[in-house]
Design an enzyme around this catalytic site. Structure first.
Site, mmCIF file in Angstrom:
data_model
loop_
_atom_site.group_PDB
_atom_site.id
_atom_site.type_symbol
_atom_site.label_atom_id
_atom_site.label_comp_id
_atom_site.label_asym_id
_atom_site.label_seq_id
_atom_site.Cartn_x
_atom_site.Cartn_y
_atom_site.Cartn_z
ATOM 1 N N ASP A 5 0.814 -1.219 0.000
ATOM 2 C CA ASP A 5 0.000 0.000 0.000
ATOM 3 C C ASP A 5 0.848 1.270 0.000
ATOM 4 O O ASP A 5 0.541 2.244 0.697
ATOM 5 C CB ASP A 5 -0.973 0.015 1.202
ATOM 6 C CG ASP A 5 -1.760 -1.276 1.294
ATOM 7 O OD1 ASP A 5 -2.280 -1.693 0.252
ATOM 8 O OD2 ASP A 5 -1.817 -1.874 2.371
ATOM 9 N N LYS B 22 2.368 1.656 -5.345
ATOM 10 C CA LYS B 22 2.984 0.991 -6.511
ATOM 11 C C LYS B 22 2.176 1.233 -7.765
ATOM 12 O O LYS B 22 2.712 1.441 -8.835
ATOM 13 C CB LYS B 22 3.015 -0.535 -6.306
ATOM 14 C CG LYS B 22 4.178 -1.067 -5.555
ATOM 15 C CD LYS B 22 4.161 -2.588 -5.548
ATOM 16 C CE LYS B 22 2.946 -3.224 -4.947
ATOM 17 N NZ LYS B 22 2.756 -3.152 -3.522
ATOM 18 N N GLY C 269 -4.859 -5.091 -4.002
ATOM 19 C CA GLY C 269 -5.891 -4.237 -4.595
ATOM 20 C C GLY C 269 -5.233 -3.014 -5.184
ATOM 21 O O GLY C 269 -4.401 -2.386 -4.537
ATOM 22 N N HIS C 270 -5.515 -2.720 -6.441
ATOM 23 C CA HIS C 270 -4.994 -1.486 -7.005
ATOM 24 C C HIS C 270 -6.132 -0.736 -7.673
ATOM 25 O O HIS C 270 -7.006 -1.323 -8.301
ATOM 26 C CB HIS C 270 -3.826 -1.716 -7.969
ATOM 27 C CG HIS C 270 -3.938 -2.942 -8.808
ATOM 28 N ND1 HIS C 270 -3.440 -4.165 -8.410
ATOM 29 C CD2 HIS C 270 -4.501 -3.144 -10.008
ATOM 30 C CE1 HIS C 270 -3.702 -5.056 -9.334
ATOM 31 N NE2 HIS C 270 -4.347 -4.475 -10.316
ATOM 32 N N GLN D 242 1.834 -6.424 -2.843
ATOM 33 C CA GLN D 242 2.174 -6.347 -1.405
ATOM 34 C C GLN D 242 3.578 -5.754 -1.191
ATOM 35 O O GLN D 242 4.035 -4.986 -2.031
ATOM 36 C CB GLN D 242 2.064 -7.738 -0.760
ATOM 37 C CG GLN D 242 0.646 -8.191 -0.507
ATOM 38 C CD GLN D 242 0.064 -9.025 -1.609
ATOM 39 O OE1 GLN D 242 0.770 -9.719 -2.297
ATOM 40 N NE2 GLN D 242 -1.233 -8.946 -1.794
HETATM 41 P P1 IMP Z 1 -3.381 -12.905 3.160
HETATM 42 O O1 IMP Z 1 -2.430 -12.488 2.107
HETATM 43 O O2 IMP Z 1 -4.822 -12.644 2.817
HETATM 44 O O3 IMP Z 1 -3.155 -14.327 3.609
HETATM 45 O O4 IMP Z 1 -3.105 -12.003 4.465
HETATM 46 C C1 IMP Z 1 -1.908 -12.120 5.228
HETATM 47 C C2 IMP Z 1 -1.471 -10.758 5.746
HETATM 48 O O5 IMP Z 1 -1.054 -9.951 4.644
HETATM 49 C C3 IMP Z 1 -2.568 -9.955 6.432
HETATM 50 O O6 IMP Z 1 -1.991 -9.204 7.472
HETATM 51 C C4 IMP Z 1 -3.080 -9.025 5.348
HETATM 52 O O7 IMP Z 1 -3.653 -7.859 5.885
HETATM 53 C C5 IMP Z 1 -1.781 -8.719 4.636
HETATM 54 N N1 IMP Z 1 -1.987 -8.334 3.227
HETATM 55 C C6 IMP Z 1 -2.264 -9.145 2.190
HETATM 56 N N2 IMP Z 1 -2.373 -8.428 1.054
HETATM 57 C C7 IMP Z 1 -2.134 -7.145 1.373
HETATM 58 C C8 IMP Z 1 -2.056 -5.932 0.613
HETATM 59 O O8 IMP Z 1 -2.231 -5.890 -0.615
HETATM 60 N N3 IMP Z 1 -1.768 -4.812 1.325
HETATM 61 C C9 IMP Z 1 -1.528 -4.813 2.661
HETATM 62 N N4 IMP Z 1 -1.589 -5.915 3.406
HETATM 63 C C10 IMP Z 1 -1.881 -7.082 2.773
#
Ligand code: IMP
Length: 501
Positions: A26, A29, A53-54, A257
């Site tokens: 976040d 990017k 998410g973008h 990420q």
């Molecule tokens: P997962 O990827 O859904 O398994 O989540 C694992 C951890 O990564 C959690 O703390 C999510 O909030 C974090 N996370 C996953 N994708 C993102 C992202 O795009 N931005 C910020 N945090 C993320």
């Protein structure tokens, strides 16, 4: 833009460029992937899935995309977009994203999907959500998109790939094999809870649910086979496609990420299940790190954010903030703390104020992002992997902030703790962050304070036009970390981008 001398000079010797994030994601990017998409012939994504998410602007309207690369809006110019083999591919989400493009009259005829990308199935989302619901205070705070279970199945050798959607018999066989062990485990869980999750819209409102076995294999196979027909012409060997043009076409690798969420380099277990570092990104598109001519690591400055649970030494408001952000929505926050500003005297409220100013709410989950000051020990650690060329983003968010704090190092205040041959003792100073939860949770940040800048920087066109106070912090910080701030972003628009040199 490519007529712009600075831009041309900047990418003079570059054929393959990668954009990654040096924090918890976040960091903006998307803006830079979009920015460099104009230059690129091919844009490829190699990690993560619908957890990312973008935001993409289409005809002045904002759309949040999760899996399709941000470069898709350049498809009409003949640019190829690739969803690489390292991606957790959720066909329902991708189809919805393509439907949005269809409705907006935009093409995706050059979209390519790796035949060996990891296939997300309903059971992955169920397992993800059950595990979180069952973990009490040990929750990771996942996005519920099945990311952990899909990668776990892959390394456990029971995963499915995109290619399996093309071959019906194999698809049915593999789904059954994948489900066998899960069904046995699920019998120990609360049946009503399973039923409720299986009826969530992300799991197609119960279409795949069966009372006896929890899953209706035929319904899943039918749906996924239909997806296979829909995606058939896009599915191919994307590793080969990229290798064949390496060094000849301009390739842009789009990270998802951030490195602190990396399963390899992040604050494990509070991470996602892929590796968003440059290593994971190149592997996820079938390339090697040495194939990349320039890696640009994004750094949000001079604050940072994190979503979900896990240690965050510089968090404004500490545990109170973590708890609040994981249990409240943006609406709750506006109601309760609508007056919070970047200068609030209470730390927690200052964090809220920065969140308001930077619009720091999850694009996938809508959760408030935890906010804190820029952490140089963690940045020093990140650049060991991602390299020292960085882009600074969101600097305008702190316009008007009177005091900017930067975490220079930590003081460790836990018990003796070994990391390999090194022992950490109470009172130790830590200059390079160690992304181990047992260390991070006992790290007390040591800050240096800088006077902020009063003026609005969003209209600055070159480095010289930035306020002196801001330039002083940039210079100080980057000398102390040893990074090269190549570009600076002073607002969300493309034009609000400054080349440092
Ligand atoms: P997962 O990827 O859904 O398994 O989540 C694992 C951890 O990564 C959690 O703390 C999510 O909030 C974090 N996370 C996953 N994708 C993102 C992202 O795009 N931005 C910020 N945090 C993320």
């Amino acid at each position: 833009m490519q007529g712009n001398d600075k831009f041309g000079e900047f990418l003079k010797d570059v054929k393959t460029l990668a954009i990654v994030c040096n924090q918890w994601g976040d960091t903006g990017k998307g803006k830079f992937v979009d920015y460099f998409s104009e230059w690129a012939d091919i844009i490829a994504r190699g990690t993560g899935g619908a957890n990312a998410g973008h935001t993409i602007l289409i005809n002045g309207k904002k759309f949040v995309f999760h899996i399709v690369p941000s470069g898709i809006i350049h498809d009409f110019e003949g640019k190829i977009n690739i969803i690489g083999k390292g991606v957790a591919f959720e066909p329902r989400v991708v189809k919805e994203e393509l439907d949005v493009l269809d409705k907006a009259g935009l093409s995706y005829k050059n979209l390519k999907i790796a035949y060996n990308a990891k296939l997300v199935l309903p059971q992955h989302m169920l397992m993800d959500r059950i595990k979180e619901a069952d973990s009490g205070s040990k929750k990771i705070g996942t996005t519920g998109r099945g990311i952990g279970p899909v990668y776990a199945d892959y390394v456990s050798r029971v995963g499915l790939s995109v290619n399996d959607m093309l071959n019906k018999e194999v698809l049915v066989k593999k789904i059954k094999k994948n489900l066998a062990e899960k069904i046995k485990l699920l019998r120990c869980y609360d049946k009503e809870a399973i039923k409720e999750i299986m009826h969530h819209p992300h799991l197609s409102d119960g279409r795949f649910y069966s009372e006896e076995e929890f899953f209706d294999v035929n319904a899943i196979a039918e749906e996924y086979y239909e997806y296979g027909k829909f995606f058939k012409d896009m599915i191919c060997d994307t590793d080969k496609l990229l290798k064949d043009v390496l060094g000849r076409k301009r390739i842009l690798l789009e990270g998802a990420q951030g490195i602190l969420l990396s399963v390899e380099h992040g604050s494990y277990p509070y991470v996602t299940s892929s590796d968003p570092s440059i290593q994971g990104l190149t592997k996820g598109v079938g390339l090697d790190e040495k194939d990349v001519d320039l890696v640009l690591g994004i750094v949000k400055a001079f604050y940072m954010t994190r979503v979900g649970k896990g240690p965050f030494p510089t968090e404004l408001g500490g545990e109170r903030s973590e708890e609040w952000c994981n249990t409240h929505t943006r609406a709750d926050e506006e109601k309760e703390y609508g007056g919070g500003t970047v200068n609030s005297s209470d730390e927690f409220e200052q964090g809220v104020g920065i969140r308001f100013s930077g619009s720091e709410y999850g694009a996938t989950t809508g959760r408030p992002r935890r906010t804190g000051w820029l952490d140089l020990p963690l940045l020093r650690n990140a650049i060991k992997v991602n390299g020292s060329d960085v882009i600074l983003t969101k600097l305008d968010v702190l316009d008007g902030c009177k005091i900017i704090k930067v975490c220079m190092e930590y003081e460790y205040d836990g018990d003796d703790y070994f990391i390999g041959e090194k022992v950490f003792r109470k009172g130790d100073r830590i200059n390079v962050g160690v992304p181990d939860v047992n260390i991070l949770k006992h790290c007390r940040p040591i800050y240096k304070e800088f006077p902020g800048w009063e003026s609005d920087i969003t209209k600055a066109k070159c480095y010289d036009e930035l306020p002196e106070n801001l330039k002083k912090i940039i210079d100080f910080v980057w000398e102390s970390v040893g990074v090269n701030a190549k570009m600076i972003s002073v607002g969300p628009e493309r034009e609000q981008t400054i080349f440092k040199e």
